[in-house]
Write an enzyme that holds these catalytic residues in place. Structure first.
Site, PDB file in Angstrom:
ATOM      1  N   TYR A 248       0.837  -1.153  -0.040  1.00  0.00           N
ATOM      2  CA  TYR A 248      -0.048  -0.016   0.036  1.00  0.00           C
ATOM      3  C   TYR A 248       0.852   1.155  -0.219  1.00  0.00           C
ATOM      4  CZ  TYR A 248      -2.902   3.698   1.938  1.00  0.00           C
ATOM      5  OH  TYR A 248      -3.570   4.967   2.129  1.00  0.00           O
TER       6      TYR A 248
HETATM    7  O1  LIG Z   1      -2.217   6.934   7.765  1.00  0.00           O
HETATM    8  C1  LIG Z   1      -2.435   6.190   6.892  1.00  0.00           C
HETATM    9  O2  LIG Z   1      -1.925   6.550   5.660  1.00  0.00           O
HETATM   10  C2  LIG Z   1      -3.218   4.921   6.837  1.00  0.00           C
HETATM   11  O3  LIG Z   1      -4.079   4.782   7.975  1.00  0.00           O
HETATM   12  C3  LIG Z   1      -4.703   3.826   8.051  1.00  0.00           C
HETATM   13  O4  LIG Z   1      -3.866   2.924   8.588  1.00  0.00           O
HETATM   14  P1  LIG Z   1      -3.482   2.301   9.965  1.00  0.00           P
HETATM   15  O5  LIG Z   1      -3.002   3.509  10.459  1.00  0.00           O
HETATM   16  O6  LIG Z   1      -2.738   1.104   9.789  1.00  0.00           O
HETATM   17  O7  LIG Z   1      -5.066   2.437  10.464  1.00  0.00           O
HETATM   18  P2  LIG Z   1      -5.793   1.161  11.391  1.00  0.00           P
HETATM   19  O8  LIG Z   1      -5.938  -0.072  10.224  1.00  0.00           O
HETATM   20  O9  LIG Z   1      -7.014   1.646  11.943  1.00  0.00           O
HETATM   21  O10 LIG Z   1      -4.771   0.583  12.427  1.00  0.00           O
HETATM   22  C4  LIG Z   1      -4.669   1.495  13.468  1.00  0.00           C
HETATM   23  C5  LIG Z   1      -3.434   0.909  14.605  1.00  0.00           C
HETATM   24  O11 LIG Z   1      -4.353  -0.140  15.092  1.00  0.00           O
HETATM   25  C6  LIG Z   1      -3.479  -1.467  14.920  1.00  0.00           C
HETATM   26  N1  LIG Z   1      -4.428  -2.486  14.652  1.00  0.00           N
HETATM   27  C7  LIG Z   1      -5.088  -2.704  13.554  1.00  0.00           C
HETATM   28  C8  LIG Z   1      -6.097  -3.791  13.473  1.00  0.00           C
HETATM   29  C9  LIG Z   1      -6.088  -4.583  14.617  1.00  0.00           C
HETATM   30  O12 LIG Z   1      -7.001  -5.639  14.614  1.00  0.00           O
HETATM   31  N2  LIG Z   1      -5.480  -4.522  15.881  1.00  0.00           N
HETATM   32  C10 LIG Z   1      -4.619  -3.492  15.953  1.00  0.00           C
HETATM   33  O13 LIG Z   1      -3.987  -3.387  16.971  1.00  0.00           O
HETATM   34  C11 LIG Z   1      -2.634  -1.162  13.742  1.00  0.00           C
HETATM   35  O14 LIG Z   1      -1.729  -2.097  14.016  1.00  0.00           O
HETATM   36  C12 LIG Z   1      -2.370   0.217  13.979  1.00  0.00           C
HETATM   37  O15 LIG Z   1      -1.468   0.355  14.874  1.00  0.00           O
HETATM   38  C13 LIG Z   1      -5.650   3.528   6.960  1.00  0.00           C
HETATM   39  O16 LIG Z   1      -6.028   2.148   7.221  1.00  0.00           O
HETATM   40  C14 LIG Z   1      -4.671   3.326   5.635  1.00  0.00           C
HETATM   41  O17 LIG Z   1      -5.429   3.157   4.616  1.00  0.00           O
HETATM   42  C15 LIG Z   1      -3.808   4.533   5.416  1.00  0.00           C
HETATM   43  O18 LIG Z   1      -4.786   5.727   5.081  1.00  0.00           O
END
Ligand SMILES: O=C(O)[C@H]1O[C@H](OP(=O)(O)OP(=O)(O)OC[C@H]2O[C@@H](n3ccc(=O)[nH]c3=O)[C@H](O)[C@@H]2O)[C@H](O)[C@@H](O)[C@H]1O
Length: 437
Positions: A248
């Site tokens: 991504y």
């Molecule tokens: O800033 C971005 O550019 C991206 O932001 C977002 O990604 P992320 O920051 O990864 O958000 P998100 O999935 O909500 O996980 C948040 C936290 O929860 C943790 N997480 C997640 C899932 C889970 O089951 N458990 C968990 O601990 C996980 O490890 C993480 O630490 C957008 O989805 C992406 O499309 C993109 O725009």
């Protein structure tokens, strides 16, 4: 073989020569006759196959044309009406823009389209309503947009004909490009969808923009994930972005390079926005805050990832209204594209901004805030972060956006999640104090 020869050449002596000659003539004649018949048959078959194939391709092309969910005079009228700015004449904020919003039925797309419409700009949306997450949520967002006079075309940014048609019907001043395959971890399941939307779709859109006359200015969604394994905090636009941790992130980084090329060759005005984990009402069900809420309310466990050495993961969670202000500020300050007829006429702006909140919060803290607003305890499974493309933390330096866009986030995670929970309960039909909560 012998039997056949005897049948063909009777063995009566004396007669043989004459009869054989006659038989041979007849045979030759028959042979010629059957060869030419075969030839005619072959010709006939070739002709049939050719006409079948051309008929098929006609059917394919025309079925594509006739089955398209766009086109026609009524459709064009809807597009023009939706694209027309409605600011009062002589308004201090100018005549108003006509903005094509891609991914308009998405989370950020819906909020930005509404905000633009509310202040009097013209907006036309395009969205392919794919099933990465529940399309009924996207359709509900489309209904919300329709009730505010924003028309959303059902179509894909990979459809160059559709894009050309849209630019034919409306001389869009701006494109807010938010259509993308989102999600960091899903890239391991379906890598091709990232290439399809974030690379191929982006190029198709840029081709349409560079051909358009006038060329629009483009503001598009990059991502905080481009910082990848960068550990210099807070992340500044000048930091390295050549160590992506997920496909991504790699496709968003590629998007930054691709848009640079179109800026350089064709004079397209480009603004790339690195969004930091955007959340809020009408959000994306695949994101942690949303899926945690769903599971907590349904009494199901949630999985909380933890970094190496038991370090909590953290994100610079950014509330949707702040992001919307950053997007509108970018549209308002975007300089013009300079090209016409696919030719650059002078240098055009190329900008990149972080749009974050500048105050990272750990994931366990996010869960505690949700528990407070939901008034339900979460069942937590804490596990070490799998090697799935996640990064341990994000933290935005937003000085550049503050200085050039007037960007100033005002909503902290507690306030933002309270608003999200209120929306969630109402949208999914929960009632406080009742049996289901
Ligand atoms: O800033 C971005 O550019 C991206 O932001 C977002 O990604 P992320 O920051 O990864 O958000 P998100 O999935 O909500 O996980 C948040 C936290 O929860 C943790 N997480 C997640 C899932 C889970 O089951 N458990 C968990 O601990 C996980 O490890 C993480 O630490 C957008 O989805 C992406 O499309 C993109 O725009």
């Amino acid at each position: 073989m012998r039997v056949l020869e005897d049948d063909l050449f009777p063995s009566t002596p004396g007669k043989v020569k004459i009869e054989r000659a006659g038989a041979m003539n007849r045979q030759l004649h028959r042979c010629f006759a059957s060869t030419s018949t075969m030839f005619l048959w072959a010709l006939f078959l070739v002709a049939m196959t050719a006409s079948y194939l051309s008929f098929q391709s006609f059917v394919d092309t025309s079925s594509k044309y006739f089955a398209a969910s766009w086109g026609g005079l009524y459709w064009e009228r809807q597009i023009r009406a939706s694209a027309a700015p409605r600011r009062p004449p002589g308004s201090a904020t100018g005549a108003g823009m006509s903005v094509l919003v891609t991914g308009a039925a998405g989370f950020v797309g819906t909020h930005c389209s509404l905000a633009l419409r509310k202040r009097g700009d013209g907006v036309v949306g395009i969205d392919n309503f794919n099933s990465y997450y529940d399309p009924s949520l996207k359709k509900a967002r489309r209904s919300l947009l329709a009730s505010h006079g924003v028309f959303v075309v059902e179509g894909d940014i990979n459809d160059g004909r559709l894009l050309a048609k849209l630019f034919d019907v409306v001389p869009f001043t701006h494109v807010l490009h938010l259509a993308a395959q989102a999600g960091v971890r899903y890239a391991m399941e379906n890598p091709a969808s990232y290439v399809h939307s974030n690379i191929a779709g982006l190029v198709t859109l840029l081709e349409a923009c560079k051909d358009a006359d006038p060329q629009p200015a483009i503001v598009w969604a990059s991502s905080s994930s481009v910082y990848g394994l960068n550990d210099k905090v807070p992340f500044s636009e000048r930091d390295r972005t050549d160590q992506p941790a997920s496909l991504y992130a790699a496709t968003k980084k590629a998007g930054e390079e691709i848009t640079h090329t179109y800026n350089h060759i064709y004079g397209l005005s480009i603004t790339g926005l690195r969004f930091f984990t955007v959340y809020g009402p009408w959000g994306r069900p695949d994101m942690a805050y949303f899926s945690f809420t769903r599971n907590i309310l349904q009494g199901k466990p949630i999985t909380v990832y933890r970094g190496k050495n038991h370090v909590d993961l953290a994100r610079d969670f950014t509330y949707i209204d702040d992001i919307v202000k950053g997007c509108l500020g970018s549209l308002d300050t975007a300089g013009k594209s300079t090209g016409t007829g696919g030719k650059k006429r002078g240098p055009a702006p190329y900008r990149i901004f972080n749009l974050g909140n500048t105050s990272p919060v750990t994931v366990p803290n996010l869960v505690s805030i949700l528990e407070k607003h939901l008034r339900v305890k979460a069942k937590k499974n804490v596990i070490e972060m799998p090697g799935n493309g996640d990064v341990p933390f994000t933290h935005a330096n937003i000085s550049l956006a503050r200085q050039q866009l007037g960007y100033k986030p005002t909503t902290n995670l507690d306030v933002g999640l309270k608003k999200f929970v209120k929306w969630y309960l109402s949208y999914y039909g929960y009632t406080r104090g009742s049996k289901n909560l």
